[in-house]
Design a protein around this motif. Structure first.
Motif, PDB file in Angstrom:
ATOM      1  N   ILE A 117      53.800  67.410  57.520  1.00  0.00           N
ATOM      2  CA  ILE A 117      54.438  67.359  58.835  1.00  0.00           C
ATOM      3  C   ILE A 117      53.581  68.214  59.752  1.00  0.00           C
ATOM      4  CG2 ILE A 117      56.485  67.912  60.194  1.00  0.00           C
ATOM      5  CD1 ILE A 117      58.054  67.770  57.490  1.00  0.00           C
ATOM      6  N   GLN A 123      55.488  66.241  64.288  1.00  0.00           N
ATOM      7  CA  GLN A 123      56.651  66.736  65.005  1.00  0.00           C
ATOM      8  C   GLN A 123      56.192  66.866  66.448  1.00  0.00           C
ATOM      9  OE1 GLN A 123      57.160  70.179  66.567  1.00  0.00           O
ATOM     10  NE2 GLN A 123      58.710  68.880  67.539  1.00  0.00           N
ATOM     11  N   ALA A 136      62.201  64.935  60.133  1.00  0.00           N
ATOM     12  CA  ALA A 136      60.772  64.912  59.833  1.00  0.00           C
ATOM     13  C   ALA A 136      60.525  64.783  58.336  1.00  0.00           C
ATOM     14  CB  ALA A 136      60.105  66.176  60.376  1.00  0.00           C
ATOM     15  N   TRP A 154      56.273  59.733  64.154  1.00  0.00           N
ATOM     16  CA  TRP A 154      56.594  61.043  64.685  1.00  0.00           C
ATOM     17  C   TRP A 154      58.096  61.200  64.939  1.00  0.00           C
ATOM     18  CZ3 TRP A 154      58.744  59.763  69.289  1.00  0.00           C
ATOM     19  CH2 TRP A 154      58.195  58.718  70.039  1.00  0.00           C
TER      20      TRP A 154
END
Length: 341
Positions: free
Chosen positions: A129, A153, A309, A165
């Motif tokens: 991430i 993110q 996420a 995203w």
């Protein structure tokens, strides 16, 4: 006296029974595989959370050539060590991502904001991430070179068609603040805007100008450099706003410390908040509940962003089909004394 029963690790079957589904469905939900409805997936995750079940995914990952480890990277600025862990937004984001990863049987390691390219090239991870990617982001290019599955993110500044995203809906958050200030009587709302090479300032500026056009209000924007000292730079930007004629009757900031900076600039100009000036900002900082006066904020819900996420990254790792690869989390308004005349 009878001894208490020893705790036993919950089984896959126990989670299936609790959620009212098959063990195969539980496995698919936890691994991010299979064709499940989002409602079913969330029901299984809730059952696993309730029972305290965590799959032993490290052994499973090794069997398929993986590591069972996810990475969470913070935006890098060369060798400049940015103290992300003391910024409430990033601290909450990292903690929620850790909890979500553990719930799915993964380890999650938070990477330093300043690392050598060699470390990025050699650290074992199944997926990453990447937080707040920049326009010329060295971490992003290295991870692409390694072929490691990655989600962002925050929206990439120059997104590709295949990018995935998760981000807070900046436009909705800003509109929440602007509508709230208008309802409180503001008619000249200023914005202090950081100059930064990620996507958020551009999105915020567009949302602000669009709102001003819709409401036939003058856009009052002062920009400032976010590095190396954005505290002083933002206070100077707010001072420039407050020296305009006519002066704004409200000012919004979009960084975690913006509320403190705007209050400091207002004091410097002898303005009383909220009588002379309404103040609001985008922040997760709990200290705004006790400032003088308490400051109205919009929360970007980093707890939900972190959870989403991790779910999206696991889906990408497992090539799950039918997944929304671009997810928006809705902000929440926290009105306080600084916007009540």
């Amino acid at each position: 006296m009878e001894s208490s029963r020893a705790w036993r690790r919950p089984t896959l079957g126990a989670v299936a029974a609790w959620a009212g589904v098959s063990t195969a469905t539980v496995s698919n939900a936890l691994n991010g595989t299979g064709r499940l409805s989002e409602a079913t997936r969330q029901r299984v995750l809730a059952a696993a959370r309730e029972l305290g079940y965590a799959p032993a995914s490290t052994a499973r990952a090794l069997a398929r050539g993986g590591t069972g480890v996810l990475g969470l990277t913070m935006t890098t600025y060369g060798d400049l060590p940015v103290p992300y862990t003391v910024i409430p937004y990033y601290a909450q984001l990292a903690l929620s991502a850790m909890a979500a990863a553990h719930e799915r049987g993964y380890l999650l390691q938070v990477m330093p904001s300043s690392m050598s390219p060699w470390m990025w090239l050699t650290t074992p991870m199944d997926g990453v991430i990447h937080v707040a990617p920049r326009a010329e982001d060295p971490v992003r290019s290295i991870l692409r070179e390694r072929g490691i599955p990655m989600i962002s993110q925050g929206r990439p500044p120059a997104p590709h068609r295949c990018d995935a995203w998760v981000e807070s809906d900046h436009e909705s958050g800003l509109r929440l603040l602007l509508d709230h200030l208008t309802e409180s009587g503001a008619r000249r709302i200023g914005l202090s805007l950081p100059l930064h090479d990620d996507a958020s300032p551009r999105l915020i500026a567009h949302a602000y100008r669009s709102w001003c056009d819709d409401h036939r209000m003058l856009a009052l924007v002062e920009e400032y450099a976010s590095l190396p000292d954005y505290f002083t730079a933002e206070q100077d930007a707010v001072s420039r706003l407050l020296q305009r004629h006519p002066r704004p009757d409200a000012v919004i900031g979009v960084y975690s410390d913006s509320g403190h900076n705007i209050l400091a600039a207002a004091r410097h100009h002898g303005l009383r908040v909220p009588r002379d000036l309404l103040v609001a900002c985008v922040s997760e900082d709990p200290d705004y509940a006790t400032t003088a006066p308490p400051v109205t904020t919009v929360s970007l819900r980093p707890d939900l962003v972190g959870t989403e996420a991790v779910d999206l990254l696991i889906a990408v790792i497992n090539a799950r089909s039918g997944v929304d690869r671009r997810r928006l989390v809705q902000p929440v308004l926290n009105p306080r004394r600084s916007t009540r005349r």
